[in-house]
Design a protein around this motif. Structure first.
Motif, PDB file in Angstrom:
ATOM      1  N   UNK A  40      45.167  43.888  25.802  1.00  0.00           N
ATOM      2  CA  UNK A  40      44.652  43.979  27.166  1.00  0.00           C
ATOM      3  C   UNK A  40      43.211  44.485  27.107  1.00  0.00           C
ATOM      4  N   UNK A  41      42.222  43.621  27.345  1.00  0.00           N
ATOM      5  CA  UNK A  41      40.829  44.082  27.367  1.00  0.00           C
ATOM      6  C   UNK A  41      40.518  44.818  28.669  1.00  0.00           C
ATOM      7  N   UNK A  42      39.817  45.938  28.533  1.00  0.00           N
ATOM      8  CA  UNK A  42      39.390  46.724  29.698  1.00  0.00           C
ATOM      9  C   UNK A  42      37.890  46.982  29.541  1.00  0.00           C
ATOM     10  N   UNK A  43      37.109  46.318  30.361  1.00  0.00           N
ATOM     11  CA  UNK A  43      35.652  46.422  30.260  1.00  0.00           C
ATOM     12  C   UNK A  43      35.130  47.528  31.167  1.00  0.00           C
ATOM     13  N   UNK A  44      34.213  48.313  30.650  1.00  0.00           N
ATOM     14  CA  UNK A  44      33.505  49.297  31.469  1.00  0.00           C
ATOM     15  C   UNK A  44      32.078  48.784  31.654  1.00  0.00           C
ATOM     16  N   UNK A  51      37.130  47.387  34.481  1.00  0.00           N
ATOM     17  CA  UNK A  51      37.621  46.077  34.915  1.00  0.00           C
ATOM     18  C   UNK A  51      38.749  45.611  34.004  1.00  0.00           C
ATOM     19  N   UNK A  52      39.891  45.354  34.597  1.00  0.00           N
ATOM     20  CA  UNK A  52      41.088  44.941  33.865  1.00  0.00           C
ATOM     21  C   UNK A  52      41.014  43.454  33.499  1.00  0.00           C
ATOM     22  N   UNK A  53      41.266  43.150  32.216  1.00  0.00           N
ATOM     23  CA  UNK A  53      41.396  41.761  31.790  1.00  0.00           C
ATOM     24  C   UNK A  53      40.105  41.032  31.520  1.00  0.00           C
ATOM     25  N   UNK A  54      38.978  41.694  31.556  1.00  0.00           N
ATOM     26  CA  UNK A  54      37.687  41.060  31.280  1.00  0.00           C
ATOM     27  C   UNK A  54      37.400  41.133  29.790  1.00  0.00           C
ATOM     28  N   UNK A  65      24.611  34.207  33.171  1.00  0.00           N
ATOM     29  CA  UNK A  65      25.453  33.286  33.931  1.00  0.00           C
ATOM     30  C   UNK A  65      25.852  33.951  35.249  1.00  0.00           C
ATOM     31  N   UNK A  66      25.073  33.741  36.330  1.00  0.00           N
ATOM     32  CA  UNK A  66      25.359  34.397  37.618  1.00  0.00           C
ATOM     33  C   UNK A  66      26.746  34.085  38.163  1.00  0.00           C
ATOM     34  N   UNK A  67      27.241  32.861  37.952  1.00  0.00           N
ATOM     35  CA  UNK A  67      28.566  32.503  38.458  1.00  0.00           C
ATOM     36  C   UNK A  67      29.650  33.307  37.743  1.00  0.00           C
ATOM     37  N   UNK A  68      29.499  33.445  36.432  1.00  0.00           N
ATOM     38  CA  UNK A  68      30.467  34.232  35.676  1.00  0.00           C
ATOM     39  C   UNK A  68      30.390  35.702  36.077  1.00  0.00           C
ATOM     40  N   UNK A  69      29.174  36.200  36.310  1.00  0.00           N
ATOM     41  CA  UNK A  69      29.009  37.589  36.738  1.00  0.00           C
ATOM     42  C   UNK A  69      29.723  37.834  38.066  1.00  0.00           C
ATOM     43  N   UNK A  70      29.644  36.852  38.982  1.00  0.00           N
ATOM     44  CA  UNK A  70      30.341  36.969  40.264  1.00  0.00           C
ATOM     45  C   UNK A  70      31.846  36.960  40.066  1.00  0.00           C
ATOM     46  N   UNK A  71      32.311  36.113  39.166  1.00  0.00           N
ATOM     47  CA  UNK A  71      33.748  36.045  38.873  1.00  0.00           C
ATOM     48  C   UNK A  71      34.242  37.366  38.286  1.00  0.00           C
TER      49      UNK A  71
END
Length: 372
Positions: A40-44, A51-54, A65-71
């Motif tokens: 389970x990746x957890x990004x800070x 952020x869970x699952x990133x 990648x602005x679209x990915x950043x928004x996602x």
């Protein structure tokens, strides 16, 4: 069928070493055995959101990648439940529960620098009573603070290069006096380093007074406390340590800087740094360094893992301990896993052992009396 353990890989963070953490975490995720673990990746984020699952690679790509950043921004923002029973995360921006109710068996912080390597996040894990990979609160804090670390080394009889420590208020109040003190006690060249940072960020070599003033100003932008270390013409060596109460030391490797010293660009931008593993030194010298690495590890009460770095003065031949790194780089090109690979422990096996050590250390803590 044996149930797979759920491993939370925590990476990113608010440190200047954010990008280094992402690269390390990507390698850890790739090399963990999916047959043994649910990962389970957890990004800070740099702003401190969890952020869970990133995935690590998602954060790396999102920069351009602005679209990915928004996602990514729409991902569940989570927090660790702080009690002694739950061992789980909860979402604070989504109504639906997290997969497996957010429960994890072990946390694997792949974080470098402040807020990840300095005991702060380790204290959070202790409060939540959840097993975690790596050193505890004391060892992490002592291993991050170069002043405290060197004082503990000296108390353990380990030789260190002559170093002076100053606080920002001293520099702001009497810069000319500090420069005069440094020039009286040290010779050029000298190195100026933030006391609580890694990956050579904020480190400068000063060959004269003008460069020293510039280096001091630069280092104080990263920390309220800095170290001024006597420069020596030296070879650099490193040894990896693994274990809890009875740690083991790897083969010794030599570090060959691409420039005057191993700075951030040398390590992570230009990739000009090279390693010789095992180092071409006599067997008895390698054993002496391995013994020193274990003494340093125990002097700081470390657990799990650490990399211990050394200098050898080319003129006198004398060895000095430079520092420990309690959460070293973990890409497949990083020195710590390379040292263990040369010692017969493959990357995936190394990760297995670190998780097992985390579980053992947590079990040991559970056996202690916390109240009457």
């Amino acid at each position: 069928m044996k149930q797979k353990k759920r491993i939370g890989i925590i990476f990113g963070g608010r440190s200047c070493e954010h990008e280094v953490s992402l690269a390390s975490a990507a390698s850890v995720v790739q090399n963990l055995d999916a047959e043994k673990y649910d990962i389970v990746p957890i990004a800070i984020t740099k702003d401190g959101a969890w952020l869970w699952g990133v995935e690590p690679q998602q954060l790396l790509r999102a920069v351009n990648d602005p679209m990915l950043a928004t996602e990514i921004a729409s991902s569940p923002v989570v927090t660790l439940v702080i009690d002694s029973q739950s061992r789980r995360f909860i979402s604070i921006n989504k109504a639906q529960p997290l997969p497996a109710n957010g429960e994890l068996d072990v946390l694997f912080p792949v974080l470098h620098g402040p807020y990840g390597e300095d005991g702060t996040i380790q204290g959070l894990f202790e409060m939540a009573n959840i097993p975690y990979v790596g050193c505890g609160v004391l060892g992490s804090a002592a291993g991050m603070d170069k002043e405290i670390m060197k004082e503990l080394f000296q108390a353990a009889g380990l030789p260190v290069v002559k170093t002076l420590t100053y606080r920002r208020f001293e520099w702001e109040r009497e810069p000319e006096h500090l420069i005069a003190m440094i020039e009286h006690q040290l010779a050029y060249p000298c190195f100026v380093k933030p006391a609580n940072l890694g990956s050579s960020i904020g480190v400068s070599r000063a060959n004269d007074r003008d460069q020293l003033i510039k280096a001091m100003n630069e280092a104080f932008t990263y920390d309220r406390k800095i170290e001024v270390e006597q420069g020596i013409n030296c070879r650099e060596f490193s040894c990896a340590v693994l274990g809890n109460d009875e740690p083991s030391a790897s083969v010794v490797g030599e570090i060959l800087p691409g420039d005057e010293f191993s700075d951030y660009e040398d390590k992570y931008v230009n990739h000009t740094i090279q390693f010789v593993i095992p180092a071409t030194i006599p067997t008895e010298t390698a054993q002496m360094l391995r013994d020193m690495a274990l003494r340093a590890y125990q002097a700081l009460d470390l657990q799990g893992l650490s990399r211990v770095d050394f200098f050898q003065d080319k003129v006198t031949g004398r060895f000095y301990i430079n520092e420990v790194n309690t959460l070293p780089g973990f890409t497949e090109m990083s020195l710590y896993p390379k040292l263990w690979a040369a010692s017969g422990l493959a990357y995936s096996q190394l990760l297995d052992q670190l998780i097992e050590l985390a579980l053992r250390q947590h079990e040991t803590r559970q056996q202690l009396r916390s109240y009457r």
